[in-house]
Scaffold this active site. Structure first.
Site, PDB file in Angstrom:
ATOM      1  N   GLU A 138       1.048  -0.733   0.332  1.00 45.56           N
ATOM      2  CA  GLU A 138       0.043   0.045   0.186  1.00 45.56           C
ATOM      3  C   GLU A 138       1.069   1.147  -0.578  1.00 45.56           C
ATOM      4  O   GLU A 138       0.642   2.187  -0.714  1.00 45.56           O
ATOM      5  CB  GLU A 138      -0.782   0.143   1.582  1.00 45.56           C
ATOM      6  CG  GLU A 138      -1.777   1.023   1.280  1.00 45.56           C
ATOM      7  CD  GLU A 138      -2.958   1.077   2.564  1.00 45.56           C
ATOM      8  OE1 GLU A 138      -3.527  -0.041   3.150  1.00 45.56           O
ATOM      9  OE2 GLU A 138      -3.496   2.155   2.874  1.00 45.56           O
ATOM     10  N   ARG A 163      -7.286   2.419  13.763  1.00 52.87           N
ATOM     11  CA  ARG A 163      -8.237   0.805  13.263  1.00 52.87           C
ATOM     12  C   ARG A 163      -8.174   0.591  14.585  1.00 52.87           C
ATOM     13  O   ARG A 163      -9.364  -0.141  14.239  1.00 52.87           O
ATOM     14  CB  ARG A 163      -8.117   0.822  11.687  1.00 52.87           C
ATOM     15  CG  ARG A 163      -9.234  -0.175  11.469  1.00 52.87           C
ATOM     16  CD  ARG A 163      -9.176  -1.241   9.949  1.00 52.87           C
ATOM     17  NE  ARG A 163      -9.166  -0.125   9.136  1.00 52.87           N
ATOM     18  CZ  ARG A 163     -11.021  -0.198   8.556  1.00 52.87           C
ATOM     19  NH1 ARG A 163     -11.246  -1.101   9.315  1.00 52.87           N
ATOM     20  NH2 ARG A 163     -11.105   0.732   7.386  1.00 52.87           N
ATOM     21  N   GLU A 166     -10.169  -8.742   4.402  1.00 52.88           N
ATOM     22  CA  GLU A 166      -9.614  -8.670   5.430  1.00 52.88           C
ATOM     23  C   GLU A 166     -10.739  -9.638   7.097  1.00 52.88           C
ATOM     24  O   GLU A 166      -9.341  -9.900   7.444  1.00 52.88           O
ATOM     25  CB  GLU A 166      -9.544  -7.235   5.929  1.00 52.88           C
ATOM     26  CG  GLU A 166      -8.297  -6.131   5.314  1.00 52.88           C
ATOM     27  CD  GLU A 166      -8.395  -4.793   4.897  1.00 52.88           C
ATOM     28  OE1 GLU A 166      -9.082  -4.004   4.609  1.00 52.88           O
ATOM     29  OE2 GLU A 166      -6.865  -5.048   6.167  1.00 52.88           O
TER      30      GLU A 166
HETATM   31  N1  MTE Z   1      -5.767 -11.569  -1.254  1.00 52.53           N
HETATM   32  C1  MTE Z   1      -4.966 -12.344  -1.861  1.00 52.53           C
HETATM   33  N2  MTE Z   1      -5.105 -13.062  -3.130  1.00 52.53           N
HETATM   34  N3  MTE Z   1      -3.700 -11.453  -2.289  1.00 52.53           N
HETATM   35  C2  MTE Z   1      -3.454 -10.014  -1.608  1.00 52.53           C
HETATM   36  O1  MTE Z   1      -2.322  -9.400  -1.656  1.00 52.53           O
HETATM   37  N4  MTE Z   1      -4.969  -8.535   0.054  1.00 52.53           N
HETATM   38  C3  MTE Z   1      -5.997  -8.064   1.585  1.00 52.53           C
HETATM   39  C4  MTE Z   1      -6.708  -9.229   0.680  1.00 52.53           C
HETATM   40  N5  MTE Z   1      -6.469  -9.947  -0.081  1.00 52.53           N
HETATM   41  C5  MTE Z   1      -4.889  -9.475  -0.844  1.00 52.53           C
HETATM   42  C6  MTE Z   1      -5.828 -10.377  -0.644  1.00 52.53           C
HETATM   43  C7  MTE Z   1      -5.713  -7.184   1.682  1.00 52.53           C
HETATM   44  S1  MTE Z   1      -4.583  -6.361   3.318  1.00 52.53           S
HETATM   45  C8  MTE Z   1      -6.701  -5.817   1.606  1.00 52.53           C
HETATM   46  S2  MTE Z   1      -6.937  -4.650   1.684  1.00 52.53           S
HETATM   47  C9  MTE Z   1      -7.557  -6.509   0.376  1.00 52.53           C
HETATM   48  O2  MTE Z   1      -7.736  -7.834  -0.714  1.00 52.53           O
HETATM   49  C10 MTE Z   1      -7.683  -6.113  -0.807  1.00 52.53           C
HETATM   50  O3  MTE Z   1      -8.655  -5.916  -2.017  1.00 52.53           O
HETATM   51  P1  MTE Z   1     -10.041  -6.135  -2.467  1.00 52.53           P
HETATM   52  O4  MTE Z   1     -10.299  -4.393  -1.394  1.00 52.53           O
HETATM   53  O5  MTE Z   1     -10.937  -6.234  -3.051  1.00 52.53           O
HETATM   54  O6  MTE Z   1     -10.431  -6.654  -0.842  1.00 52.53           O
HETATM   55  N1  HPA Z   2      -7.489   0.875   5.670  1.00 52.52           N
HETATM   56  C1  HPA Z   2      -6.153   0.427   5.215  1.00 52.52           C
HETATM   57  N2  HPA Z   2      -5.577   1.380   4.341  1.00 52.52           N
HETATM   58  C2  HPA Z   2      -5.937   2.615   4.806  1.00 52.52           C
HETATM   59  C3  HPA Z   2      -7.114   2.917   5.518  1.00 52.52           C
HETATM   60  C4  HPA Z   2      -7.887   1.906   6.254  1.00 52.52           C
HETATM   61  O1  HPA Z   2      -8.616   2.269   6.712  1.00 52.52           O
HETATM   62  N3  HPA Z   2      -6.774   4.375   5.975  1.00 52.52           N
HETATM   63  C5  HPA Z   2      -6.049   4.616   4.631  1.00 52.52           C
HETATM   64  N4  HPA Z   2      -5.187   3.533   3.846  1.00 52.52           N
HETATM   65 MO1  MOS Z   3      -5.221  -3.977   2.529  1.00 53.33          MO
HETATM   66  S1  MOS Z   3      -4.278  -4.088   4.152  1.00 53.33           S
HETATM   67  O1  MOS Z   3      -6.175  -2.878   3.542  1.00 53.33           O
HETATM   68  O2  MOS Z   3      -3.918  -3.642   2.650  1.00 53.33           O
END
Ligand code: MTE
Ligand code: HPA
Ligand code: MOS
Length: 780
Positions: free
Chosen positions: A250, A328, A730
């Site tokens: 990120e 958070r 998550e």
């Molecule tokens: N799943 C896979 N396969 N690879 C990833 O890197 N990242 C996780 C989750 N699932 C991740 C994953 C994290 S930290 C987040 S915030 C979300 O996927 C981000 O994607 P989304 O917002 O589409 O759920």
């Molecule tokens: N989640 C993940 N990434 C972020 C957030 C959050 O709530 N706020 C800023 N970056």
């Molecule tokens: Mo997920 S820790 O918000 O990339």
């Protein structure tokens, strides 16, 4: 259904997929994944003459740089140039939230692994060899590695924050039970399969194109512009997909892209910088370790009346995303419970570790571990099963969170009841009891883990997204958004949205690379909100296009637009199929000079948060669920296995059941790993000891639960979730917290003198110590 001509197997497979799209969509990336055809940064076609770079980093955790001698390294044949902070034309500054992080160390180093210089050579091998020839003299300064030490030394990243509800101080006086304690949860390595990396290519007029493995293309673009001192429009960042991010990309994908761009800028040649695993492990931050303390007060009937907690977050040497992660932690400090009197505070403590960063759950898991520990402690002291306290305090509609949001459409009790009934908790507990009564070398333990996770970036202004949708002349569609595919299946979900709106097969939809030139000023793909935000923007754009197309069809068919629908690639008038196919409709629209491109913007409605009052309505909605975890401990060895994890999860109305199940299973394994076996270790000098996969163990196929069963809770879903399909990335990680308590309960079954400890991860070593501690008074 319209038959598609295709002369290869892939085409016919895709047909099969589109026909069963509603039942169970596959992750569309799986076709290239299994063939090894999926493209990552290391697969880009490099320009002839491309240079390769390696980062020279600090071998001390804190100190003054007395001297550095690059002469021998520079003299090595094949070394092109070595870049330091002196070569930065703009700002030597990459901090996203707080400007406290230099790209390259200047006079001081603040963590072991801190970048000092970039060595650029004809090959990575030569650059690496040159790195070994750099001579550096660092005068050591005092080192802080733990949050507590930092707090004692007033070494903080920002002012501490606190959330407060009711009057905890007063409420404790009325409690029948009050318990206090301390907890620790360790960091966690992201261990994305694809390490950090970027490829920077200079174009004409000083423009630079960067291919980056980042969750935040705009952060890369903005930071490159700042460091180079040039305009953002000169920088194009492109992302095809990530081999995993998990939060680790990120913010922390940025420095490597900036370094590659800096070198490309000076050399006017392409530069590739991809960290190897050792460099990645040493130089990047991880999940934040937390040292916390709690105080919990209950009434005789097990209602939690008051809860206090202080969280000390080990932020590492710079802010990175730590203040947001800390926030958070406060949002999730009471997990899925209603507690009327709450006082929780968090301090981001500055230490000499690599800056810790986002990791699936983003501080939420650290907060939830503490309340679960407090409840386990209370249950242990009172002498009742933990689940009785958990169950007595589950959140309900119209309960208020400590941050002021009123809970609505709550599924806490629903998932709990459904899990305990469907999986027959009494029978499961009896099984454990019977097993423990007749076994002395092995003991079983069971724990329940309810979760509640808020969906939205906690920073309200980040909750918006755009989509750019083109319908091409032949009826095929290209979609660009800010969504970064990292394995979570977001691209497939967006294909589904467009396929659904236009009623065309999914293979007619292409998700373009994530590119700052097509979609600008974006939030990172994070906070589990990617599909909601980008999906809603895509939905909006598609709906505008659909409306336009209906008007065209209506004109040709001499009916009203309201009578037109699109179904299975045909235009329908009411329920009657017309002669026009989808592709003909597109041709008609072109003849009528109708725009076949739309750019839509979506911003989550209703959300707000006032940091001066620490109150508001920060989340679009919450995701709930309940897991039941059973573990078996080998009481001779201290090792353990998970017999089963049974979950009732709140998917809302899942739009992609296979993908969402994959997310639950993956997150669960990652959560269990964090709580049980993954052990980050730094020594007192701040050097990472768990610096390879031989010393840092993550769950493998042998250590994941023997049985995982996930069933969806009956629910209507939520309007603010894309097609009512709730965010899933998550939340399920936090089911893994139950693993800690399941093992702990098995230890308790073996050693009645075990002193409850909350010090994660629960490694086999700690289990063994727990099994045999306090032997003098032991009943065994
Ligand atoms: N799943 C896979 N396969 N690879 C990833 O890197 N990242 C996780 C989750 N699932 C991740 C994953 C994290 S930290 C987040 S915030 C979300 O996927 C981000 O994607 P989304 O917002 O589409 O759920
Ligand atoms: N989640 C993940 N990434 C972020 C957030 C959050 O709530 N706020 C800023 N970056
Ligand atoms: Mo997920 S820790 O918000 O990339």
């Amino acid at each position: 259904m319209h038959k598609h001509k295709s002369n290869n197997n892939l085409g016919s497979k895709l047909d099969a997929v589109s026909m069963s799209i509603k039942q169970s969509i596959k992750n569309m990336d799986s076709y290239t994944h299994v063939r090894g055809e999926s493209l990552y940064v290391d697969d880009v076609n490099v320009r002839q003459g491309t240079f390769h770079a390696v980062v020279f980093d600090s071998s001390k955790a804190h100190g003054k740089i007395k001297s550095i001698d690059y002469s021998e390294a520079q003299a090595l044949e094949g070394v092109e140039r070595i870049f330091t902070y002196k070569d930065i034309p703009g700002e030597n500054e990459i901090g996203g939230i707080i400007k406290d992080e230099p790209l390259f160390a200047e006079r001081e180093v603040h963590f072991w692994g801190m970048p000092i210089a970039l060595i650029v050579a004809e090959s990575e091998f030569i650059a690496r060899k040159a790195r070994g020839l750099v001579k550096i003299d660092i005068e050591e300064l005092p080192i802080i590695t733990t949050a507590k030490q930092a707090k004692e030394n007033d070494s903080l990243i920002t002012k501490p924050r606190s959330f407060s509800l009711g009057d905890a101080e007063k409420a404790f006086a009325d409690c029948d039970y009050v318990f206090e304690g301390e907890t620790f949860s360790n960091g966690q390595e992201h261990l994305y399969i694809e390490a950090q990396g970027a490829y920077a290519e200079p174009l004409e007029n000083g423009n630079i194109k960067i291919t980056s493995s980042t969750q935040g293309p705009t952060a890369v673009q903005k930071t490159v512009a700042q460091v180079l001192g040039i305009a953002m429009h000169k920088i194009e960042v492109d992302v095809t997909r990530l081999g995993g991010g998990f939060g680790g990309k990120e913010d922390q994908a940025t420095p490597w892209a900036v370094m590659a761009a800096l070198a490309a800028y000076h050399l006017n040649q392409s530069v590739k910088l991809i960290l190897n695993r050792h460099d990645d492990l040493r130089m990047t931050g991880k999940r934040h370790p937390y040292e916390s303390s709690y105080k919990i007060g209950l009434s005789k009937d097990l209602k939690i009346l008051a809860y206090e907690a202080e969280f000390l977050q080990n932020a590492g040497a710079a802010a990175d995303l730590s203040p947001a992660v800390a926030e958070r932690t406060l949002f999730h400090a009471t997990n899925s419970y209603y507690i009327p009197n709450v006082e929780v505070a968090v301090a981001s403590c500055k230490t000499n570790l690599p800056p810790n960063t986002a990791f699936r759950g983003f501080g939420g898991p650290q907060g939830m571990f503490v309340i679960e520990a407090a409840i386990a402690k209370a249950a242990h002291e009172i002498g009742i099963p933990t689940r009785r306290i958990q169950e007595a305090n589950l959140l309900d509609d119209n309960d208020v969170f400590s941050y002021g949001q009123i809970a609505t459409k709550v599924e806490a009790k629903n998932t709990w009841k459904s899990a305990t009934a469907t999986f027959n908790i009494a029978a499961l507990e009896k099984e454990v009891e019977d097993f423990n009564a007749s076994n002395s070398a092995f003991k079983k333990g069971l724990a329940l883990m309810p979760i509640c996770f808020g969906i939205s970036f906690t920073n309200t202004p980040m909750n918006h997204a755009r989509a750019l949708v083109h319908i091409y002349l032949d009826g095929s569609i290209g979609i660009s958004t800010a969504a970064v595919e990292m394995g979570q299946g977001v691209n497939t979900k967006m294909m589904q949205i467009a396929a659904d709106v236009f009623s065309i097969p999914i293979e007619k939809i292409k998700i373009e690379t994530t590119n700052t030139t097509r979609v600008a000023n974006t939030s990172p793909s994070a906070a589990s909100s990617t599909a909601d935000l980008n999906g809603k923007a895509t939905l909006k754009a598609c709906k505008v296009l659909l409306k336009r197309l209906k008007t065209v069809a209506a004109t040709y068919l001499k009916v009203t637009a309201e009578q037109i629908t699109l179904k299975d690639e045909f235009v329908y008038i009411e329920d009657k199929k017309s002669k026009f196919e989808w592709t003909q409709l597109i041709s008609m629209a072109m003849l009528e000079r109708v725009a076949l491109t739309e750019n839509a913007h979506y911003a989550t409605p209703e959300i707000h948060f006032d940091k001066t009052k620490e109150k508001g309505h920060p989340f679009a909605y919450h995701v709930y669920g309940t897991a039941i975890i059973t573990a078996t401990v080998d009481c001779m060895r201290g090792t353990y296995e998970f017999d089963s994890v049974k979950i009732v999860h709140d998917y809302g109305k899942s739009m992609s059941e296979g993908i969402d199940l994959g997310q639950v299973e993956g997150a669960l394994a990652q959560g269990i790993g964090w709580m049980t076996m993954e052990e980050i270790a730094y020594n007192d000098e701040g050097r990472l000891l768990s610096n390879a996969l031989s010393t840092y163990k993550i769950p493998d196929i042998f250590s994941v639960p023997k049985e995982v069963e996930v069933i969806p809770v009956e629910t209507q879903g939520h309007e603010l979730a894309i097609l009512k399909s709730k965010a899933v990335g998550e939340p399920p990680l936090m089911y893994g917290i139950g693993a800690y308590f399941a093992i702990q309960n098995a230890i308790k079954a073996f050693n009645s003198n075990y002193d409850l400890k909350f010090h994660a991860p629960m490694t086999p070593e700690k289990v063994l110590m727990g099994l045999y501690e306090n032997p003098n008074t032991s009943q065994h």
